[in-house]
Design an enzyme around this catalytic site. Structure first.
Site, PDB file in Angstrom:
ATOM      1  CG  HIS A  65      -1.714  -1.205   1.434  1.00  0.00           C
ATOM      2  ND1 HIS A  65      -2.581  -1.659   0.474  1.00  0.00           N
ATOM      3  CD2 HIS A  65      -1.782  -2.078   2.463  1.00  0.00           C
ATOM      4  CE1 HIS A  65      -3.159  -2.782   0.925  1.00  0.00           C
ATOM      5  NE2 HIS A  65      -2.677  -3.058   2.119  1.00  0.00           N
TER       6      HIS A  65
ATOM      7  CG  HIS B 149      -6.045  -5.992   1.191  1.00  0.00           C
ATOM      8  ND1 HIS B 149      -6.931  -5.323   1.989  1.00  0.00           N
ATOM      9  CD2 HIS B 149      -4.848  -5.925   1.805  1.00  0.00           C
ATOM     10  CE1 HIS B 149      -6.294  -4.880   3.065  1.00  0.00           C
ATOM     11  NE2 HIS B 149      -5.037  -5.222   2.976  1.00  0.00           N
TER      12      HIS B 149
END
Lengths: 205, 333
Positions: free
Chosen positions: B57, B219
């Protein structure tokens, strides 16, 4: 055939559990890929292999369970690390001072482990989680039966509980975001929990 | 899989080593277990902020470690939560005697691992609080799920709380401020492409040339629904409408508008989305008092965007404007 779970039998349990998880690693990851992120088998295999490497010869069941719990917490990651870690850490607290656990003692110990999983994950039966295999495993124990028989009954109940997760809609964890699309698949955590309890029945049988 | 990596199992360690080498004056990397702390940690008398989550991320969270933002970040494997020993070690390393606040994104793994670390830290006598950010309006039925996911609002909470901590807020008031940000922020995201986790090697869903996945998390998981690709102005409307309706944002509200890239969308497109979102906010009667545009909370190489809207207070504005000096966010310092 063991009539009590001492360090030797419990060590045998963990070795068998590690062997099963390594052998079924791809299957567990496949179940997870269907409704999660596809790493349950790999994560658990990493954890149980670390457990076997770290276990040594613990002095009593409490130390054994604590080592297992701490190792799983430090190596598995995701949600299953803290959940299986809590399972073993709570069993460690429950066996404090015991050298061996007979059929009369085991229900209290397993129930403590399962309560640890419930407290950590806040799942209820029917949420399509580990609890759907673990709760029936506790309920099926018979303190008055021979140890091998009660562990076999407990393992069978866990397997049936895991199979019963197939039609369930997940309400916890990442699978819950799939809503109705999570139905039609067994829960990977319930499946691995059933594998653990089957390994225990084999180790004591 | 076409990636600039050496080996899938070395991705996180090698990226962390690169980060540490690039920013020696700002951050210090600890290994075994992995965590990043600000170079001058622990800061005596200041509440320490610790966050973390799966890797993939970037720049969140490691890129936000430094003066005015996080004291430590705990990176897990790609898209996998960090373990409690990492979080515990980071918590102890940055505790300056005034307590530690964990800022956690609402994903089951992150929540469980941070809870366990907080329990262990408390057993060792540390003062630890936690706020779980859950700003993703894509998750509608939070009663029957693990709840709304923590996404873009996390970046804003980390900056605002970081500013307040630097200004001397104690643990209780910092936790209250973080809870106020959590209660005032909403986000929604959308993907144009899937992404590939290095150790899996293939994307976990496929999108056609004319499709987009609406209501994604971070995700690479599938979203709320799959829809036909639309022009940027229409995409901004599709993201803004549920955000505005959810809080709800009311005419006269001052807001921070954050248009985030998922990793594979160029800034030129994000500004086109920002232009549209800004106009929608204006038409809704909102005053866009602060803004942020760029790739701050990503999903590897996924193309797409998320919009985050935060209703501001005077205190939040002051802490947002306060100096920050981190690898990926810096002003006034």
């Amino acid at each position: 055939m063991a009539d009590a779970l001492d360090v030797a039998v419990l060590t045998e349990w963990l070795k068998r559990a590690a062997a099963t998880i390594n052998a079924r690693q791809a299957y567990l990851s496949e179940l997870d890929a269907a409704i999660g992120d596809g790493d349950h088998g790999a994560n658990l295999a990493r954890g149980f292999n670390a457990v076997i490497a770290k276990l040594g010869t613990p002095a009593d069941p409490a130390i054994l369970f604590k080592t297992v719990g701490m190792t799983l917490i430090g190596t598995v990651g995701g949600a299953s690390g803290p959940l299986y870690g809590s399972f073993f850490l709570e069993m460690a607290k429950a066996v404090q001072g015991s050298a061996a656990l007979d059929a009369a003692a085991w229900p209290r110990v397993l129930a403590a482990g399962v309560a640890g999983v419930v407290a950590r994950g806040k799942a209820e039966p029917g949420d399509k989680t580990m609890v759907d295999a673990l709760a029936p495993a506790v309920a099926a124990l018979n303190a008055a039966a021979p140890l091998a028989d009660t562990l076999a009954a407990s393992a069978a109940a866990a397997r049936q509980g895991a199979e019963a997760t197939v039609p369930m809609i997940a309400r916890k964890g990442r699978a819950s975001y799939l809503g109705e699309r999570s139905a039609g698949h067994p829960d990977p955590g319930a499946t691995s929990s059933a594998m653990l309890l089957a390994a225990l029945a084999e180790a004591a049988g | 899989m076409k990636k600039l990596i050496n080996a899938p199992d070395k991705v996180v360690d090698e990226a962390l080593a690169g980060m540490a080498a690039a920013h020696p004056g700002l951050i210090t990397l600890h290994t075994e277990p992995n965590f990043i702390v600000r170079a001058d940690a622990p800061v005596r008398g200041k509440v320490a902020l610790v966050s973390g989550g799966g890797s993939g991320h970037e720049p969140m969270h490691g890129g936000f470690v430094g003066r005015g933002m996080l004291d430590a970040a705990c990176p897990g494997a790609v898209f996998t939560s960090p373990t409690p020993d990492q979080v515990l070690a980071a918590t102890k390393a940055v505790d300056g005697g005034a307590g530690v606040l964990h800022i956690v994104k609402n994903y089951t793994g992150d929540v469980l691992n941070f809870e366990m670390a907080a329990d262990l830290a408390k057993e060792e006598g540390l003062d630890v609080g936690a706020v779980v950010i859950d700003d993703d309006v894509a998750v509608q039925d939070s009663l029957y799920t693990a709840g709304r996911r923590g996404v873009g609002g996390t970046v804003l909470a980390e900056k605002i709380c970081g500013g307040a901590a630097e200004a001397g807020a104690d643990l209780a008031s910092l936790a209250a401020l973080c809870a106020e940000v959590k209660a005032s922020v909403r986000s929604m995201g959308l993907a144009l492409t899937a992404c590939t986790v290095p150790h899996i090697g293939k994307p976990n869903f496929a999108l056609g040339e004319d499709e987009m996945e609406f209501g994604i998390g971070i995700h690479g998981e599938p979203g709320r629904k799959r829809v036909t690709l639309e022009p940027a102005d229409r995409v901004a409307e599709m993201l803004m409408a549920p955000i505005l309706a959810d809080l709800p944002f009311k005419p006269g509200d001052r807001v921070l508008l954050f248009v985030n890239g998922m990793g594979g969308t160029p800034l030129i497109e994000l500004y086109i989305v920002f232009r549209a979102a800004h106009e929608i906010a204006r038409r809704h009667g909102l005053t866009v008092a602060r803004s942020l545009v760029g790739n701050y909370i990503t999903s590897l190489e996924m193309a797409g965007t998320s919009i985050t809207l935060l209703r501001l207070t005077d205190a939040m504005i002051a802490h947002w404007d306060a100096p920050v000096l981190t690898p990926s966010l810096r002003w006034g310092a």
